[in-house]
Write a protein that holds these residues in place. Structure first.
Motif, PDB file in Angstrom:
ATOM      1  N   MET A 110      -3.787   2.713   5.101  1.00  0.00           N
ATOM      2  CA  MET A 110      -2.689   1.825   5.491  1.00  0.00           C
ATOM      3  C   MET A 110      -2.155   2.211   6.864  1.00  0.00           C
ATOM      4  N   ALA A 111      -2.051   3.509   7.148  1.00  0.00           N
ATOM      5  CA  ALA A 111      -1.579   3.952   8.458  1.00  0.00           C
ATOM      6  C   ALA A 111      -2.554   3.516   9.555  1.00  0.00           C
ATOM      7  N   LYS A 112      -3.863   3.642   9.289  1.00  0.00           N
ATOM      8  CA  LYS A 112      -4.855   3.200  10.275  1.00  0.00           C
ATOM      9  C   LYS A 112      -4.773   1.690  10.496  1.00  0.00           C
ATOM     10  N   TYR A 113      -4.614   0.944   9.420  1.00  0.00           N
ATOM     11  CA  TYR A 113      -4.490  -0.512   9.528  1.00  0.00           C
ATOM     12  C   TYR A 113      -3.253  -0.883  10.346  1.00  0.00           C
ATOM     13  N   LEU A 114      -2.123  -0.246  10.053  1.00  0.00           N
ATOM     14  CA  LEU A 114      -0.895  -0.562  10.779  1.00  0.00           C
ATOM     15  C   LEU A 114      -1.003  -0.162  12.251  1.00  0.00           C
ATOM     16  N   ALA A 115      -1.709   0.946  12.539  1.00  0.00           N
ATOM     17  CA  ALA A 115      -1.897   1.358  13.929  1.00  0.00           C
ATOM     18  C   ALA A 115      -2.757   0.338  14.675  1.00  0.00           C
ATOM     19  N   ARG A 117      -3.077  -2.802  13.925  1.00  0.00           N
ATOM     20  CA  ARG A 117      -2.266  -4.011  14.039  1.00  0.00           C
ATOM     21  C   ARG A 117      -1.233  -3.873  15.164  1.00  0.00           C
ATOM     22  N   ALA A 118      -0.610  -2.687  15.266  1.00  0.00           N
ATOM     23  CA  ALA A 118       0.370  -2.459  16.329  1.00  0.00           C
ATOM     24  C   ALA A 118      -0.303  -2.471  17.691  1.00  0.00           C
ATOM     25  N   ALA A 119      -1.525  -1.911  17.785  1.00  0.00           N
ATOM     26  CA  ALA A 119      -2.250  -1.926  19.056  1.00  0.00           C
ATOM     27  C   ALA A 119      -2.603  -3.358  19.455  1.00  0.00           C
ATOM     28  N   ALA A 120      -3.030  -4.151  18.493  1.00  0.00           N
ATOM     29  CA  ALA A 120      -3.352  -5.551  18.788  1.00  0.00           C
ATOM     30  C   ALA A 120      -2.102  -6.303  19.221  1.00  0.00           C
ATOM     31  N   GLN A 121      -0.986  -6.030  18.565  1.00  0.00           N
ATOM     32  CA  GLN A 121       0.278  -6.681  18.931  1.00  0.00           C
ATOM     33  C   GLN A 121       0.712  -6.247  20.328  1.00  0.00           C
ATOM     34  N   ALA A 122       0.536  -4.952  20.635  1.00  0.00           N
ATOM     35  CA  ALA A 122       0.899  -4.464  21.967  1.00  0.00           C
ATOM     36  C   ALA A 122       0.012  -5.098  23.032  1.00  0.00           C
ATOM     37  N   ALA A 123      -1.275  -5.250  22.727  1.00  0.00           N
ATOM     38  CA  ALA A 123      -2.181  -5.899  23.677  1.00  0.00           C
ATOM     39  C   ALA A 123      -1.770  -7.351  23.893  1.00  0.00           C
ATOM     40  N   LYS A 124      -1.396  -8.026  22.813  1.00  0.00           N
ATOM     41  CA  LYS A 124      -0.955  -9.424  22.922  1.00  0.00           C
ATOM     42  C   LYS A 124       0.319  -9.515  23.758  1.00  0.00           C
ATOM     43  N   GLU A 125       1.249  -8.558  23.553  1.00  0.00           N
ATOM     44  CA  GLU A 125       2.491  -8.545  24.336  1.00  0.00           C
ATOM     45  C   GLU A 125       2.183  -8.263  25.802  1.00  0.00           C
ATOM     46  N   GLY A 126       1.202  -7.380  26.079  1.00  0.00           N
ATOM     47  CA  GLY A 126       0.808  -7.083  27.451  1.00  0.00           C
ATOM     48  C   GLY A 126       0.265  -8.310  28.146  1.00  0.00           C
ATOM     49  N   VAL A 127      -0.547  -9.093  27.445  1.00  0.00           N
ATOM     50  CA  VAL A 127      -1.089 -10.339  28.006  1.00  0.00           C
ATOM     51  C   VAL A 127       0.042 -11.315  28.274  1.00  0.00           C
ATOM     52  N   ARG A 128       0.962 -11.416  27.344  1.00  0.00           N
ATOM     53  CA  ARG A 128       2.086 -12.343  27.510  1.00  0.00           C
ATOM     54  C   ARG A 128       2.934 -11.913  28.704  1.00  0.00           C
ATOM     55  N   GLU A 129       3.171 -10.599  28.833  1.00  0.00           N
ATOM     56  CA  GLU A 129       3.960 -10.097  29.949  1.00  0.00           C
ATOM     57  C   GLU A 129       3.243 -10.355  31.275  1.00  0.00           C
ATOM     58  N   THR A 130       1.932 -10.184  31.298  1.00  0.00           N
ATOM     59  CA  THR A 130       1.152 -10.462  32.501  1.00  0.00           C
ATOM     60  C   THR A 130       1.258 -11.930  32.874  1.00  0.00           C
ATOM     61  N   LEU A 131       1.174 -12.801  31.864  1.00  0.00           N
ATOM     62  CA  LEU A 131       1.308 -14.230  32.126  1.00  0.00           C
ATOM     63  C   LEU A 131       2.686 -14.551  32.680  1.00  0.00           C
ATOM     64  N   GLU A 132       3.725 -13.922  32.126  1.00  0.00           N
ATOM     65  CA  GLU A 132       5.074 -14.176  32.608  1.00  0.00           C
ATOM     66  C   GLU A 132       5.214 -13.705  34.045  1.00  0.00           C
ATOM     67  N   VAL A 133       4.658 -12.547  34.365  1.00  0.00           N
ATOM     68  CA  VAL A 133       4.717 -12.045  35.732  1.00  0.00           C
ATOM     69  C   VAL A 133       3.951 -12.987  36.655  1.00  0.00           C
ATOM     70  N   THR A 134       2.792 -13.457  36.240  1.00  0.00           N
ATOM     71  CA  THR A 134       1.998 -14.376  37.050  1.00  0.00           C
ATOM     72  C   THR A 134       2.770 -15.670  37.300  1.00  0.00           C
ATOM     73  N   GLU A 135       3.415 -16.208  36.278  1.00  0.00           N
ATOM     74  CA  GLU A 135       4.215 -17.418  36.445  1.00  0.00           C
ATOM     75  C   GLU A 135       5.348 -17.175  37.430  1.00  0.00           C
ATOM     76  N   LEU A 136       5.956 -16.003  37.351  1.00  0.00           N
ATOM     77  CA  LEU A 136       7.042 -15.668  38.257  1.00  0.00           C
ATOM     78  C   LEU A 136       6.531 -15.603  39.698  1.00  0.00           C
ATOM     79  N   GLU A 137       5.360 -15.017  39.881  1.00  0.00           N
ATOM     80  CA  GLU A 137       4.772 -14.944  41.226  1.00  0.00           C
ATOM     81  C   GLU A 137       4.476 -16.352  41.768  1.00  0.00           C
ATOM     82  N   VAL A 138       3.937 -17.211  40.934  1.00  0.00           N
ATOM     83  CA  VAL A 138       3.638 -18.587  41.353  1.00  0.00           C
ATOM     84  C   VAL A 138       4.927 -19.305  41.747  1.00  0.00           C
TER      85      VAL A 138
END
Length: 157
Positions: A110-115, A117-138
């Motif tokens: 369960m700990a490995k699964y949650l880790a 899942r958290a890594a995937a969520q962090a990666a998704k948040e990183g992509v979203r943050e990159t998109l937000e920064v890109t939109e801001l630059e545009v």
């Protein structure tokens, strides 16, 4: 200001409908069923292994602390003071086996699964943050492009 009084039955109903109470009830039922599995492992595997070096029944391991520890066959009463360390050893082995099985078969996966899942969520948040920064630059580039023909602030209009 009038406060609504909560009766004892309303409070009990709220207590029962909380999710953690149901989770706890399931854990108790599963734990009780799991106890039978652990006891079978101790009696079927651990006790015979220990029995290869002594007696197969751990409950028979005992020491006499004081006096002759002799069992009276008529009454079944033991004279002297016995320390029943075999039953403590059996209970300790059962506890360790239970802990190991719960950790390695439930907690660790369960700990490995949650880790993951958290890594995937962090990666998704990183992509979203990159998109937000890109939109801001545009948007900054658009603003700069609109301001440039005017000559910028303080320049000729």
């Amino acid at each position: 200001m009038s406060e609504k009084k909560i009766g004892p039955l309303d409070g009990f109903k709220a207590f029962l409908t909380r999710g953690n109470v149901i989770d706890l009830a399931v854990a108790v039922v599963i734990g009780a069923a799991f106890t039978n599995v652990v006891n079978a492992v101790v009696k079927g595997i651990i006790n015979p292994v220990v029995g290869a070096f002594g007696t197969q029944d751990l409950e028979k391991y005992r020491s006499c602390l004081r006096g002759p520890c002799v069992v009276d066959p008529d009454t079944g009463r033991t004279d002297g003071i016995e320390i029943l360390w075999g039953s403590v050893l059996s209970a300790t082995l059962s506890f360790l086996i239970t802990g190991a099985v719960v950790y390695f078969l439930m907690v660790l996966p369960m700990a490995k699964y949650l880790a993951r899942r958290a890594a995937a969520q962090a990666a998704k948040e990183g992509v979203r943050e990159t998109l937000e920064v890109t939109e801001l630059e545009v948007l900054k580039e658009i603003r700069d492009a609109l301001v440039a023909p005017r000559g910028g602030p303080g320049g000729p209009a």
